[in-house]
Design a protein around this motif. Structure first.
Motif, mmCIF file in Angstrom:
data_model
loop_
_atom_site.group_PDB
_atom_site.id
_atom_site.type_symbol
_atom_site.label_atom_id
_atom_site.label_comp_id
_atom_site.label_asym_id
_atom_site.label_seq_id
_atom_site.Cartn_x
_atom_site.Cartn_y
_atom_site.Cartn_z
ATOM 1 N N ARG A 85 -6.528 -38.962 -7.310
ATOM 2 C CA ARG A 85 -5.119 -39.474 -6.688
ATOM 3 C C ARG A 85 -5.289 -39.206 -5.406
ATOM 4 N N GLU A 86 -4.701 -40.197 -4.470
ATOM 5 C CA GLU A 86 -4.783 -40.370 -2.854
ATOM 6 C C GLU A 86 -4.147 -39.066 -2.496
ATOM 7 N N ASP A 87 -3.131 -38.553 -2.901
ATOM 8 C CA ASP A 87 -2.301 -37.330 -2.271
ATOM 9 C C ASP A 87 -3.174 -36.012 -2.510
ATOM 10 N N SER A 88 -4.014 -35.978 -3.628
ATOM 11 C CA SER A 88 -4.752 -34.693 -3.898
ATOM 12 C C SER A 88 -6.112 -34.897 -3.162
ATOM 13 N N ALA A 89 -6.540 -36.039 -2.785
ATOM 14 C CA ALA A 89 -7.700 -36.089 -1.717
ATOM 15 C C ALA A 89 -7.571 -35.712 -0.464
ATOM 16 N N ILE A 90 -6.080 -36.372 0.147
ATOM 17 C CA ILE A 90 -5.661 -35.785 1.532
ATOM 18 C C ILE A 90 -5.432 -34.380 1.428
ATOM 19 N N ALA A 91 -4.846 -33.891 0.579
ATOM 20 C CA ALA A 91 -4.709 -32.285 0.505
ATOM 21 C C ALA A 91 -5.973 -31.591 0.637
ATOM 22 N N ALA A 92 -6.768 -32.171 -0.306
ATOM 23 C CA ALA A 92 -8.233 -31.489 -0.011
ATOM 24 C C ALA A 92 -8.922 -31.443 1.292
ATOM 25 N N VAL A 93 -8.871 -32.675 1.914
ATOM 26 C CA VAL A 93 -9.464 -32.742 3.164
ATOM 27 C C VAL A 93 -8.531 -32.038 4.162
ATOM 28 N N TRP A 94 -7.278 -32.317 4.203
ATOM 29 C CA TRP A 94 -6.381 -31.427 5.268
ATOM 30 C C TRP A 94 -6.691 -29.979 5.328
ATOM 31 N N SER A 95 -6.908 -29.326 4.137
ATOM 32 C CA SER A 95 -7.020 -27.985 3.805
ATOM 33 C C SER A 95 -8.603 -27.501 4.419
ATOM 34 N N LEU A 96 -9.654 -28.339 3.961
ATOM 35 C CA LEU A 96 -10.836 -28.269 4.056
ATOM 36 C C LEU A 96 -10.967 -28.443 5.437
ATOM 37 N N GLY A 97 -10.528 -29.176 6.363
ATOM 38 C CA GLY A 97 -10.638 -29.588 7.638
ATOM 39 C C GLY A 97 -10.230 -28.287 8.679
ATOM 40 N N MET A 98 -9.012 -27.833 8.233
ATOM 41 C CA MET A 98 -8.322 -26.816 8.967
ATOM 42 C C MET A 98 -9.263 -25.511 8.580
ATOM 43 N N ALA A 99 -9.627 -25.150 7.425
ATOM 44 C CA ALA A 99 -10.556 -24.101 7.362
ATOM 45 C C ALA A 99 -11.880 -23.928 7.978
ATOM 46 N N ILE A 100 -12.627 -25.325 8.084
ATOM 47 C CA ILE A 100 -13.795 -25.416 8.724
ATOM 48 C C ILE A 100 -13.549 -25.041 10.251
ATOM 49 N N GLY A 101 -12.402 -25.655 10.935
ATOM 50 C CA GLY A 101 -12.183 -25.528 12.140
ATOM 51 C C GLY A 101 -11.784 -23.967 12.430
ATOM 52 N N VAL A 102 -11.158 -23.127 11.667
ATOM 53 C CA VAL A 102 -10.869 -21.732 11.852
ATOM 54 C C VAL A 102 -12.147 -20.794 11.719
ATOM 55 N N VAL A 103 -13.180 -21.383 10.819
ATOM 56 C CA VAL A 103 -14.424 -20.632 10.566
ATOM 57 C C VAL A 103 -15.175 -20.968 11.867
ATOM 58 N N CYS A 104 -15.307 -21.784 12.388
ATOM 59 C CA CYS A 104 -16.251 -22.212 13.503
ATOM 60 C C CYS A 104 -15.762 -21.614 14.651
ATOM 61 N N ILE A 105 -14.359 -21.759 14.920
ATOM 62 C CA ILE A 105 -13.717 -21.203 16.075
ATOM 63 C C ILE A 105 -13.823 -19.550 16.085
ATOM 64 N N VAL A 106 -13.681 -18.989 15.120
ATOM 65 C CA VAL A 106 -13.873 -17.388 15.058
ATOM 66 C C VAL A 106 -15.475 -17.370 15.367
ATOM 67 N N GLN A 107 -16.296 -17.938 14.769
ATOM 68 C CA GLN A 107 -17.989 -17.627 15.146
ATOM 69 C C GLN A 107 -18.248 -18.084 16.362
ATOM 70 N N THR A 108 -17.714 -18.783 17.211
ATOM 71 C CA THR A 108 -17.908 -19.159 18.444
ATOM 72 C C THR A 108 -18.007 -18.067 19.351
ATOM 73 N N PRO A 109 -18.961 -17.867 20.153
ATOM 74 C CA PRO A 109 -19.001 -16.785 20.955
ATOM 75 C C PRO A 109 -17.863 -16.720 22.313
ATOM 76 N N GLY A 110 -17.293 -15.977 22.755
ATOM 77 C CA GLY A 110 -16.314 -15.910 23.496
ATOM 78 C C GLY A 110 -14.855 -16.612 23.157
ATOM 79 N N TYR A 111 -14.310 -17.170 24.147
ATOM 80 C CA TYR A 111 -12.945 -17.693 23.860
ATOM 81 C C TYR A 111 -13.172 -19.148 23.921
ATOM 82 N N ALA A 112 -12.532 -19.991 23.051
ATOM 83 C CA ALA A 112 -12.731 -21.404 22.922
ATOM 84 C C ALA A 112 -12.097 -22.112 24.022
ATOM 85 N N PRO A 113 -12.554 -22.750 25.123
ATOM 86 C CA PRO A 113 -11.389 -23.137 25.925
ATOM 87 C C PRO A 113 -10.631 -24.161 25.766
#
Length: 278
Positions: A85-113
């Motif tokens: 279902r399209e809405d299920s695929a969108i929800a998965a991509v939505w949450s996965l993208g935000m999760a990857i962004g949070v993990v990468c930003i937290v692991q980035t040395p210093g402050y993300a400009p």
């Protein structure tokens, strides 16, 4: 008016114009196809690309563009080919993208400009290179609508009818999905990830109150979007608040004013109709 002499403000005006053109055309397709939730998923999934760009030390625009296009085509492919279902695929991509962004930003040395400018928008930081890329994309988008207008129109409103007319519906859908992703990434600097959906839908909703013609909605959405961007820029300069918030406020006020005007006009017509009968 002295602010108009500054190069950064001139760049912001040019960027606003080209983004308004792109959002006007793509937003009309989004509203017609009822893809608001899809574009919302792509918008938030692009946050993963931003975080990845900060973490790897590459330009966030390039990583967000790659991530957004990949997410958009992935949702289209999964929902059409894998019987998900399209809405299920969108929800998965939505949450996965935000999760990857949070993990990468937290692991980035210093402050993300400039992270806040991507979340909430600040077009005053746009560069001439950004303007050139946005202008080039707006030109490509205009050419696509010019040569494929009938195919885009038929696919937006009735895919089954479009197939009977020999329209390559699958190609048009994948092409427009890719255009949606690119438009989203280019517009992030204007209003930010959190507010971008309004720029892609509210102008079209407002113009649609007055007309149902596809071309007129595109043209009206471009004008209204650019007006809101200019008004938001001046308000942002006056109050020292990110421009994205004011742009969305202006668009919302325009929509509510148009809705109120039409409602008042209907009431006046109803009140005048018994007089005409007498």
């Amino acid at each position: 008016m002295d602010i108009l002499r500054y190069t950064f403000f001139q760049n912001a005006l040019w960027g606003s114009f080209f983004i308004a053109v792109a959002c006007g055309m793509i937003g009309t397709y989004i509203v017609s196809r009822r893809l608001v939730f899809v574009s919302g998923g792509i918008t938030h999934a692009s946050f993963g690309g931003l975080g990845l760009g900060f973490y790897l030390g590459i330009h966030p625009f390039l990583s967000a563009l790659f991530f957004a296009v990949l997410s958009a085509l992935g949702v289209e492919w999964v929902s059409k080919s894998q019987h998900v279902r399209e809405d299920s695929a969108i929800a998965a991509v939505w949450s996965l993208g935000m999760a990857i962004g949070v993990v990468c930003i937290v692991q980035t040395p210093g402050y993300a400009p400039n992270l806040s400018s991507y979340l909430f928008g600040n077009i005053l930081t746009i560069s001439q290179t950004d303007i050139l890329w946005t202008a080039l994309f707006a030109l490509i988008l205009f050419a696509a609508y010019l040569f494929l207008y009938r195919e885009i129109l038929y696919s937006a409103f009735d895919r089954d009818f479009a197939r009977t007319q020999g329209v390559p519906v699958k190609f048009i859908e994948y092409l427009m999905t890719m255009f949606i992703a690119v438009t989203i990434v280019l517009s992030i600097r204007l209003v930010g990830i959190m507010l971008l959906m309004s720029l892609l839908t509210v102008p079209q909703m407002t113009i649609n109150l007055f007309t149902s013609n596809f071309k007129r909605i595109i043209f009206g959405s471009v004008l209204l979007g650019f007006f809101a961007c200019v008004a938001g820029l001046f308000l942002s300069y006056l109050f020292q608040i990110p421009s994205g918030a004011f742009i969305i406020i202006v668009l919302t006020v325009c929509f509510l004013s148009a809705k109120g005007y039409l409602s008042l006009r209907r009431k006046m017509r109803k009140a005048a109709s018994p007089v005409k009968r007498s």
